[in-house]
Design an enzyme around this catalytic site. Structure first.
Site, PDB file in Angstrom:
ATOM      1  CB  SER A 131      -5.776   2.812  16.337  1.00 37.18           C
ATOM      2  OG  SER A 131      -5.286   2.461  17.608  1.00 37.18           O
ATOM      3  CB  SER A 161      -0.190   6.867  11.011  1.00 39.54           C
ATOM      4  OG  SER A 161      -0.491   5.784  11.880  1.00 39.54           O
ATOM      5  CB  VAL A 210      -0.987   0.051   1.200  1.00 42.11           C
ATOM      6  CG1 VAL A 210      -2.003  -1.079   1.128  1.00 42.11           C
ATOM      7  CG2 VAL A 210      -0.265   0.063   2.533  1.00 42.11           C
ATOM      8  CE1 TYR A 230      -0.991   1.359  14.393  1.00 38.97           C
ATOM      9  CE2 TYR A 230      -1.984   2.167  16.422  1.00 38.97           C
ATOM     10  CZ  TYR A 230      -2.008   1.317  15.330  1.00 38.97           C
ATOM     11  OH  TYR A 230      -3.058   0.433  15.176  1.00 38.97           O
ATOM     12  CB  SER A 231      -0.895   8.402  18.214  1.00 37.83           C
ATOM     13  OG  SER A 231      -0.823   7.454  19.240  1.00 37.83           O
TER      14      SER A 231
END
Ligand code: NDP
Length: 241
Positions: free
Chosen positions: A139, A155, A62, A152-153
């Site tokens: 998330s 994104s 991706v 991550y947070s």
């Protein structure tokens, strides 16, 4: 009536596999995107076919815009699926003070850029079709922020912003856009996390299952959610309230 098709991006394992199977059970033919055609995707294929639905494999990373665009064009041409689920995601946890450029870039490229690389190429066709559902897997970490997961947070919060803006753009075309935000779900991604430290933070005091996330995706892709648009539905046992 034409057979309905669901494009599940990141369908080889975990939550993505559960979503592919649940949507197959709901009657969708499945187009499953994965990176590795000879890996665990074959189990997803077996399960989908055993539910009596057709299975088409799309193979791309991706994060690779060109590769994703080529494969999506090959499979969909001038058409669009009825459902797109953007589920592909990775975590590369580290405290921000120690976070490398690669840890930042790879997570943003997969989790956030991947959404653009795979969903945007289908927009024109889906708008011409004048119907569709887009479900983005974010998330709890993107909703509340999680120490050790600044990349991550970021994104996953970006996906929430993107989905909300997209919902405003294309609602009139009868395309529903929503986000599912899982909490702590038992999959490969969370296998090595310290369960004994995490469970006390969850009011239901247990991890969730991939199927429990898939159930909500199914609802958002089905006939009972026609007035739900631009929303973030948490599946987290109360981790974020
Ligand atoms: P897994 O690690 O089990 O599965 C991740 C999936 O994403 C795999 O199918 C993987 O394919 C695919 N993927 C990752 N990177 C790429 C890439 N570059 N190109 C194509 N596919 C890719 O994780 P989960 O099932 O737990 O997670 C699914 C989604 O749910 C993710 O977006 C995750 O962030 C999110 N999530 C998960 C939570 C949890 O507790 N488990 C909590 C909150 C959100 P491959 O097999 O090729 O690696």
């Amino acid at each position: 009536m034409e057979q309905k098709r669901a494009f599940v991006i990141g369908a080889s394992r975990g939550i993505g596999r559960a979503i592919a199977c649940r949507l197959a059970k709901d009657g969708f033919d499945i187009i499953a995107a994965c990176r590795e055609p000879n890996g665990p995707i074959s189990e997803t294929e077996r399960l989908v076919r055993s539910l009596g639905r057709s299975f088409t494999m799309a193979v791309f990373d991706v994060a690779d815009r060109k590769e994703a665009g080529r494969e999506i064009d090959r499979i969909f041409g001038m058409s669009a699926p009825d459902v797109i689920v953007y589920n592909a995601g990775i975590a590369k946890d580290n405290f921000f003070v120690f976070m490398s450029g690669d840890e930042w870039d790879s997570v943003m490229r997969t989790n956030t850029d991947g959404f653009y690389n795979t969903v945007q190429p289908l927009m024109m066709n889906m708008m011409a079709q004048k119907s569709g559902r887009i479900v983005v897997i974010s998330s709890a970490s993107g909703q509340a922020g999680q120490a050790g997961q600044v990349n991550y947070s970021a994104s996953k919060a970006a996906l929430i912003g993107a989905a909300k803006a997209l919902a405003r753009e294309i609602g009139r075309k009868n395309i529903l856009v929503n986000v599912v935000a899982p909490g702590f779900i038992e999959t490969d991604m969370t296998r090595d996390l310290p369960k004994e430290k995490i469970l006390p933070m969850i009011p239901l005091n247990r991890a969730g299952t991939a199927e429990e996330v898939a159930n909500v995706v199914s609802f958002l892709c089905g006939p009972d959610s026609l007035y739900i648009h631009g929303q973030v539905i948490a599946v987290n046992g109360g981790l974020v309230i």
